[in-house]
Design a protein around this motif. Structure first.
Motif, PDB file in Angstrom:
ATOM      1  N   VAL A  19      -6.262 -38.880  46.246  1.00  0.00           N
ATOM      2  CA  VAL A  19      -7.202 -39.948  45.915  1.00  0.00           C
ATOM      3  C   VAL A  19      -8.577 -39.685  46.533  1.00  0.00           C
ATOM      4  N   GLY A  20      -8.602 -39.043  47.695  1.00  0.00           N
ATOM      5  CA  GLY A  20      -9.865 -38.758  48.377  1.00  0.00           C
ATOM      6  C   GLY A  20     -10.811 -37.927  47.522  1.00  0.00           C
ATOM      7  N   ASN A  21     -10.279 -36.896  46.890  1.00  0.00           N
ATOM      8  CA  ASN A  21     -11.117 -36.058  46.040  1.00  0.00           C
ATOM      9  C   ASN A  21     -11.612 -36.812  44.820  1.00  0.00           C
ATOM     10  N   THR A  22     -10.797 -37.725  44.320  1.00  0.00           N
ATOM     11  CA  THR A  22     -11.222 -38.544  43.189  1.00  0.00           C
ATOM     12  C   THR A  22     -12.391 -39.431  43.591  1.00  0.00           C
ATOM     13  N   LEU A  23     -12.316 -40.007  44.792  1.00  0.00           N
ATOM     14  CA  LEU A  23     -13.424 -40.823  45.292  1.00  0.00           C
ATOM     15  C   LEU A  23     -14.706 -40.005  45.409  1.00  0.00           C
TER      16      LEU A  23
ATOM     17  N   THR B  11     -15.682 -37.688  43.569  1.00  0.00           N
ATOM     18  CA  THR B  11     -16.299 -37.422  42.260  1.00  0.00           C
ATOM     19  C   THR B  11     -17.122 -38.600  41.769  1.00  0.00           C
ATOM     20  N   LEU B  12     -17.000 -39.761  42.418  1.00  0.00           N
ATOM     21  CA  LEU B  12     -17.730 -40.943  41.954  1.00  0.00           C
ATOM     22  C   LEU B  12     -19.234 -40.715  41.943  1.00  0.00           C
ATOM     23  N   GLN B  13     -19.728 -39.889  42.880  1.00  0.00           N
ATOM     24  CA  GLN B  13     -21.161 -39.638  42.910  1.00  0.00           C
ATOM     25  C   GLN B  13     -21.626 -38.917  41.655  1.00  0.00           C
ATOM     26  N   MET B  14     -20.901 -37.864  41.227  1.00  0.00           N
ATOM     27  CA  MET B  14     -21.320 -37.151  40.024  1.00  0.00           C
ATOM     28  C   MET B  14     -21.066 -37.986  38.771  1.00  0.00           C
TER      29      MET B  14
ATOM     30  N   PHE C 162     -20.638 -51.230  45.680  1.00  0.00           N
ATOM     31  CA  PHE C 162     -20.116 -49.988  45.086  1.00  0.00           C
ATOM     32  C   PHE C 162     -21.173 -48.888  45.133  1.00  0.00           C
ATOM     33  N   ILE C 163     -22.403 -49.222  44.778  1.00  0.00           N
ATOM     34  CA  ILE C 163     -23.484 -48.231  44.817  1.00  0.00           C
ATOM     35  C   ILE C 163     -23.721 -47.747  46.243  1.00  0.00           C
ATOM     36  N   LEU C 164     -23.696 -48.663  47.193  1.00  0.00           N
ATOM     37  CA  LEU C 164     -23.876 -48.271  48.590  1.00  0.00           C
ATOM     38  C   LEU C 164     -22.747 -47.352  49.044  1.00  0.00           C
ATOM     39  N   MET C 165     -21.514 -47.603  48.566  1.00  0.00           N
ATOM     40  CA  MET C 165     -20.389 -46.723  48.888  1.00  0.00           C
ATOM     41  C   MET C 165     -20.636 -45.320  48.336  1.00  0.00           C
ATOM     42  N   VAL C 166     -21.164 -45.247  47.109  1.00  0.00           N
ATOM     43  CA  VAL C 166     -21.453 -43.953  46.505  1.00  0.00           C
ATOM     44  C   VAL C 166     -22.506 -43.209  47.318  1.00  0.00           C
ATOM     45  N   ILE C 167     -23.505 -43.920  47.812  1.00  0.00           N
ATOM     46  CA  ILE C 167     -24.536 -43.282  48.643  1.00  0.00           C
ATOM     47  C   ILE C 167     -23.934 -42.739  49.934  1.00  0.00           C
ATOM     48  N   VAL C 168     -22.990 -43.495  50.518  1.00  0.00           N
ATOM     49  CA  VAL C 168     -22.290 -43.013  51.722  1.00  0.00           C
ATOM     50  C   VAL C 168     -21.498 -41.753  51.397  1.00  0.00           C
ATOM     51  N   LEU C 169     -20.819 -41.742  50.254  1.00  0.00           N
ATOM     52  CA  LEU C 169     -20.064 -40.557  49.832  1.00  0.00           C
ATOM     53  C   LEU C 169     -20.992 -39.355  49.653  1.00  0.00           C
TER      54      LEU C 169
ATOM     55  N   ASP D  86     -22.438 -30.835  49.587  1.00  0.00           N
ATOM     56  CA  ASP D  86     -23.122 -30.379  48.375  1.00  0.00           C
ATOM     57  C   ASP D  86     -24.014 -31.451  47.779  1.00  0.00           C
ATOM     58  N   ALA D  87     -23.756 -32.713  48.092  1.00  0.00           N
ATOM     59  CA  ALA D  87     -24.511 -33.811  47.489  1.00  0.00           C
ATOM     60  C   ALA D  87     -25.526 -34.438  48.440  1.00  0.00           C
TER      61      ALA D  87
END
Length: 478
Positions: free
Chosen positions: A217-221, A223-226, A430-437, A443-444
């Motif tokens: 599940v971690g790797n799936t999370l 990918t949320l940024q891309m 959710f957007i803030l979580m993506v920024i943290v990721l 790479d990101a």
């Protein structure tokens, strides 16, 4: 605000709209329902799907489908928040206008210039990519193709907004046709069993090869940024509000189609492709569409996909030409940009702003050609975080607007976001979580490096602007 004052506020807005019947802020209302619908569809489909999904599949396997579905839900919440604001006051410089009204003059300044930079940088990368795609068929220097594409799209945007809409309609039509065609071919393979992939095609590929979450599940999370980046530009429909023939009818309809667009073009397409071709066959840098065509034994697949991604790149550049001129003019109208950006052509298009942005796109192409190094990569990656800034502003403004409307200080919108403000808060988190990721992923995280520098530049620029022109910092109440 009393009921009489609310009515006065509404009447004042209607008077402005009646006075500006040819178009918002002096623009002409040349975009019809057909064009707005396709702009909305095309904004959600880009090279992020046609090319970038290969990296996501290799990283998350079939669970990338779930990532697109969840991110798609958040995008719908963002668009409904934007829709509520648009029906309250449909204006061409929507993001910066709302930021100026509901957060403050500095927020409007930051949003306008950041969204402008986002599209300039995006335009540079997309026109460069389009030139590279042309080398698939023709042995010509990339700078020649880049120059031709930029001039043609620049001219089309200056002629009329209707021509821009027509170009975007056909660009989007190519992308939509390609995806629907792929879905139908895959459906035929799964049911009838034709082509080289017919013997092995099965929906069981979605869970057989290591499970639905083959890498956890971690790797799936991660990918949320891309995945979210693939949806950048979906908010462009908001910029068209001042030039839509019937914004109160057309824009809600376009926004309400977001769920099925994402369900079909992202979730549906990936389900079909990964059912025909096992996810282990996909690799970063290789389009999943090309890989699927090759597995099916369709030799023309690579050429077809190359044409589609060329169209997607030109569509993005066309959108950049359109939005940058409007954003610069909105800033100038609010004393937050040079006054010469307010100039319109006879057909109602922002002449100076579009010309200035197109010139920068050409300079960027030349810089990319001369020095294709890390510095340029950092600037390009900044486009992702600057694009998400627009989403954050939309959500914050909708939350502030709803609070004022509920207290009777502003009239209620005719197109209220369901579940707001709670759904808007969820989308914001959710957007803030993506920024943290993004910060976690090595790479990101380069996308975040330029943000503090850009913020400092804007802060100093605004301070200097206030000293020279206090009107630029005036809080305009509507």
């Amino acid at each position: 605000m009393t009921s009489a004052q609310v009515d006065q506020h509404r009447d004042g807005n209607e008077a402005v709209r009646a006075e500006d019947s040819e178009g918002g802020e002096g623009y002409q209302r040349g975009l019809g329902s057909r064009q707005i619908q396709m702009i909305a569809i095309g904004g959600a489909i880009g090279t992020g799907l046609f090319l970038g999904a290969g990296k996501g599949i290799s990283k998350a396997g079939p669970s990338l489908i779930l990532a697109y579905a969840v991110a798609g839900l958040v995008i719908f919440l963002i668009m409904r928040a934007l829709g509520e604001l648009l029906m309250y006051r449909p204006v061409s410089g929507s993001f910066s206008e709302y930021a100026r009204e509901f957060i403050g003059p500095f927020a409007g300044f930051v949003t306008g210039w950041t969204y402008w930079l986002f599209w300039v940088v995006t335009g540079i990368t997309e026109v460069t990519a389009a030139a590279a795609y042309m080398t698939y068929w023709f042995d010509i220097p990339q700078w020649v193709s880049a120059l031709i594409f930029t001039i043609v799209l620049y001219a089309a945007n200056l002629i009329s907004v209707k021509l821009f809409g027509e170009l975007e309609f056909w660009f989007s039509m190519v992308k939509v046709t390609a995806i629907i065609g792929m879905i139908l071919i895959c459906a035929g393979i799964l049911t009838i069993g034709f082509s080289d992939a017919g013997d092995t095609a099965s929906v069981a590929h979605l869970w057989n090869d290591g499970g639905f979450f083959p890498h956890g599940v971690g790797n799936t999370l991660m990918t949320l940024q891309m995945v979210m980046f693939a949806f950048l530009a979906v908010e462009l429909v908001g910029v068209t509000a001042g030039e839509s023939k019937d914004p109160k009818k057309v824009l809600p309809k376009a926004i309400n189609t977001v769920p099925w667009r994402i369900a079909v073009f992202y979730v549906g397409a990936l389900i079909m492709i990964l059912s025909v071709v096992p996810w282990t066959n996909f690799h970063p840098g290789v389009s999943p569409f090309v890989a699927a065509f090759q597995k099916m034994g369709l030799a023309a697949g690579a050429g077809i996909v190359n044409f589609v991604v060329l169209t997607a790149a030109l569509s993005s550049c066309n959108s950049g030409m359109y939005s940058t001129g409007r954003m610069l003019r909105d800033l100038a109208l609010n004393s937050q940009g040079p006054k010469f950006f307010t100039k319109l052509t006879r057909s109602g298009t922002p002449l100076v702003g579009t010309t200035f942005s197109a010139a920068l796109m050409l300079v960027g192409v030349w810089i990319n050609y001369q020095w294709p190094g890390k510095a340029f990569d950092y600037v390009v990656s900044f486009a992702t975080i600057s694009g998400m800034w627009a989403w954050i502003v939309i959500l914050l403004c909708q939350i502030r607007y709803r609070a004022k409307a509920n207290r009777g200080l502003l009239p209620q919108s005719e197109f209220r976001a369901p579940g707001a403000p709670y759904t808007s808060v969820f989308a914001l988190l959710f957007i803030l979580m993506v920024i943290v990721l993004m910060g976690i992923d090595k790479d990101a995280r380069v996308s975040l490096y330029c943000a503090p520098l850009w913020a400092a530049i804007l802060g100093v620029s605004y301070w200097l602007l206030k000293r020279r022109n206090p009107e630029a910092a005036a809080f305009r109440k509507r």
